[in-house]
Write an enzyme that holds these catalytic residues in place. Structure first.
Site, PDB file in Angstrom:
ATOM      1  N   HIS A 269       0.833  -1.207   0.000  1.00 10.66           N
ATOM      2  CA  HIS A 269       0.000   0.000   0.000  1.00 10.66           C
ATOM      3  C   HIS A 269       0.868   1.258   0.000  1.00 10.66           C
ATOM      4  O   HIS A 269       0.742   2.126  -0.872  1.00 10.66           O
ATOM      5  CB  HIS A 269      -0.920  -0.022   1.228  1.00 10.66           C
ATOM      6  CG  HIS A 269      -1.816   1.160   1.345  1.00 10.66           C
ATOM      7  ND1 HIS A 269      -3.134   1.136   0.960  1.00 10.66           N
ATOM      8  CD2 HIS A 269      -1.595   2.419   1.808  1.00 10.66           C
ATOM      9  CE1 HIS A 269      -3.684   2.327   1.176  1.00 10.66           C
ATOM     10  NE2 HIS A 269      -2.763   3.120   1.695  1.00 10.66           N
ATOM     11  N   GLU A 270       1.763   1.341   0.981  1.00 10.31           N
ATOM     12  CA  GLU A 270       2.616   2.532   1.061  1.00 10.31           C
ATOM     13  C   GLU A 270       3.588   2.573  -0.113  1.00 10.31           C
ATOM     14  O   GLU A 270       3.958   3.655  -0.586  1.00 10.31           O
ATOM     15  CB  GLU A 270       3.366   2.566   2.395  1.00 10.31           C
ATOM     16  CG  GLU A 270       2.479   2.524   3.640  1.00 10.31           C
ATOM     17  CD  GLU A 270       1.401   3.598   3.675  1.00 10.31           C
ATOM     18  OE1 GLU A 270       1.566   4.649   3.006  1.00 10.31           O
ATOM     19  OE2 GLU A 270       0.376   3.384   4.354  1.00 10.31           O
ATOM     20  N   HIS A 273       1.925   4.405  -2.939  1.00 14.08           N
ATOM     21  CA  HIS A 273       2.067   5.856  -2.773  1.00 14.08           C
ATOM     22  C   HIS A 273       3.446   6.305  -3.235  1.00 14.08           C
ATOM     23  O   HIS A 273       3.598   7.311  -3.933  1.00 14.08           O
ATOM     24  CB  HIS A 273       1.902   6.235  -1.299  1.00 14.08           C
ATOM     25  CG  HIS A 273       0.492   6.264  -0.804  1.00 14.08           C
ATOM     26  ND1 HIS A 273      -0.487   7.034  -1.377  1.00 14.08           N
ATOM     27  CD2 HIS A 273      -0.099   5.627   0.244  1.00 14.08           C
ATOM     28  CE1 HIS A 273      -1.628   6.873  -0.705  1.00 14.08           C
ATOM     29  NE2 HIS A 273      -1.412   6.020   0.281  1.00 14.08           N
ATOM     30  N   GLU A 299      -4.468   7.642  -3.369  1.00 13.53           N
ATOM     31  CA  GLU A 299      -4.971   6.380  -2.812  1.00 13.53           C
ATOM     32  C   GLU A 299      -5.280   5.367  -3.904  1.00 13.53           C
ATOM     33  O   GLU A 299      -5.201   4.156  -3.669  1.00 13.53           O
ATOM     34  CB  GLU A 299      -6.214   6.631  -1.954  1.00 13.53           C
ATOM     35  CG  GLU A 299      -5.918   7.214  -0.588  1.00 13.53           C
ATOM     36  CD  GLU A 299      -5.022   6.325   0.266  1.00 13.53           C
ATOM     37  OE1 GLU A 299      -5.164   5.089   0.199  1.00 13.53           O
ATOM     38  OE2 GLU A 299      -4.175   6.872   0.980  1.00 13.53           O
TER      39      GLU A 299
END
Length: 505
Positions: A269-270, A273, A299
């Site tokens: 997830h990170e 980003h 996101e």
């Protein structure tokens, strides 16, 4: 470009670079606060962050900045600028016109308050102590309400906050897309909840040592294209990504010994980003446009890499063998297919960041409704735990046993990030819509994932989204990439197809 314009532009860019240097220092100090800075120094650090942030704020709202913007925004002068330069002027001008209304001393007090509250939040969360945290949160809400008055409320007070994270988004539009999504998700969640055959997932909750978890997470980040020469990975209570500068994009994760999936998916997830930030065009670096265009589009990238790629059958056909090598005892009787099904098991839960892909959006809708109540209806902060628990019971059939896993579970409100939460659900919608186009243009997508070849995918995303940074608005990005405006049906279709298949519905 005429000489006078060239001189003004040079001075304008010089001031922006100076401001950027202050922001870089503040970002580094905030990262340090959340990744292991000594607790006894936190209050003093918060004051330093407040002081430096206020100095940057003063430059952003200075008469000097106003003079440059007044000159550069003249129609004749705008004609001398290229498209990127014009967008930079318009972006800075919008921020200037909003920020110049806030007295610097109020901005400093707010920045110090939120920096300190973010640090204290960890203890209040751990001790499930909402009464202890309530005075800080009350002040943050009051100051935010005051800022809305300075900015000038839009159609609703909450619209003003939404605009900060997703330009031009309104409560009216969000009510529509959330309602459309909710109407399709609620019956799907009910069908999945009542399905007789549920994937076995108990093996995810054995003891998994942190060391091998860390090695595997770093390996996956390297595989998807995270540049370790332009970033690093640390551990923190609540995972996040932060951009110090164009060549220093850091992420954090959180390793849990009793849950092997948690760090894997928070890292992906990170990492999503970070891929966005690391691949913004070089010419936008050290400018206000050298960052993601909105939190919703941001996101979309974290959720794309975490869910569309990371929770796919093809991904685990490729990587389960490596994970099994790290944990041969825990996973000796588990197959790639079993692992794929386990990490996609859907069930109502209390914790947003650990929620499955299907029910996750209900967590966001709960927070959205509560934030609207805070700012549009005057809900007292003291009533937050009660309202929170009622909504969890309504939407997910669960009541938190304490406020640590209830109203205190997220760091966002301690940092004053009201209006941010909808970005997560928007990100899921954008991700599904973008993935639909990607699949049409790259029919070999599944084969690439199964081969662990993510370079063509990253290059496609860079060409369509990443390289533009903030030089295109979210609505422009999604229209240019997919050919239509935001459409929540893509996410509903994706989730229905995936979970009906997994649960045999």
């Amino acid at each position: 470009m005429k000489q006078e314009t060239a001189e003004k532009w040079g001075l304008f860019r010089g001031l922006l670079q100076k401001i950027q240097s202050y922001h870089e220092a503040v970002a580094l100090m905030n990262w340090d606060l959340r990744t292991g800075a000594p607790r006894k120094g936190a209050e003093t650090r918060a004051k330093s962050i407040g002081l430096l942030s206020t100095e940057a704020f003063k430059m952003e709202t200075s008469p000097e900045m106003g003079e440059y913007l007044a000159y550069l925004s003249q129609p004749a002068v705008m004609d001398e600028l290229d498209d990127t330069q014009r967008r930079m002027v318009l972006d800075v001008q919008e921020e200037y016109e909003r920020s110049v209304k806030i007295p610097p001393e109020k901005f400093q007090a707010y920045t110090e308050l939120t920096a300190h509250a973010e640090t204290l939040w960890e203890d209040f969360k751990e001790n499930a102590d909402f009464p202890g945290f309530e005075p800080y949160l009350t002040q943050i809400v009051e100051k935010t309400q005051e800022f809305i008055d300075y900015w000038g409320p839009k159609a609703t007070r909450y619209d003003t906050l939404l605009h900060m994270y997703e330009p031009d988004l309104t409560v009216e539009k969000l009510d529509q897309v959330f309602g459309q999504l909710r109407d399709r998700l609620v019956p799907l969640v009910a069908a999945v909840t009542n399905a007789p055959n549920k994937p076995e997932a108990a093996f995810l909750k054995q003891r998994y040592d942190v060391g091998p978890q860390e090695k595997f997470s770093l390996f996956l980040l390297e595989q998807i294209g995270y540049d370790f020469e332009a970033g690093r990975v640390d551990e923190t209570v609540h995972p996040f990504e932060t951009t110090i500068n164009h060549g220093d994009v850091r992420i954090t994760t959180n390793y849990k010994q009793n849950d092997v999936a948690s760090a894997i998916f928070s890292s992906l997830h990170e990492g999503g980003h970070a891929l966005y930030e690391q691949n913004v065009a070089d010419e936008l670096a050290e400018t206000p446009l050298g960052q993601g265009t909105s939190m919703g589009i941001h996101e979309s990238q974290s959720r794309f890499w975490e869910n569309v790629i990371g929770r796919s059958r093809e991904f685990w056909n490729r990587y389960f063998g490596e994970l099994q090598q790290h944990f041969p005892e825990q996973l000796k009787d588990v197959t790639a297919e079993m692992f794929y099904l386990a990490v996609n098991r859907a069930e109502n839960s209390l914790i947003r960041i650990e929620a499955d892909e299907l029910t996750y959006n209900l967590h966001i809708i709960i927070r959205y409704e509560i934030e609207k109540m805070l700012f549009n209806e005057g809900l007292p902060v003291s009533e937050l735990p009660k309202v929170w628990n009622e909504k969890y019971q309504t939407y997910l059939g669960l009541t938190p046993p304490d406020d640590g896993v209830g109203v205190l579970q997220d760091v966002h409100w301690s940092g004053g990030l009201f209006g941010y939460f909808p970005s997560y659900a928007l990100g899921n919608m954008y991700a599904a819509q973008i993935a639909g186009t990607l699949r049409k243009e790259m029919p070999e997508l599944d084969a690439l994932v199964e081969a662990g070849n993510f370079q063509p995918i990253k290059e496609w995303l860079t060409d369509k989204i990443y390289k533009y940074g903030k030089s295109r608005k979210p609505a422009e990005i999604i229209k240019a990439v997919t050919g239509e405006d935001l459409n929540p049906d893509y996410l509903a279709d994706y989730l229905e197809q995936k979970f009906k298949s997994i649960y045999g519905l």
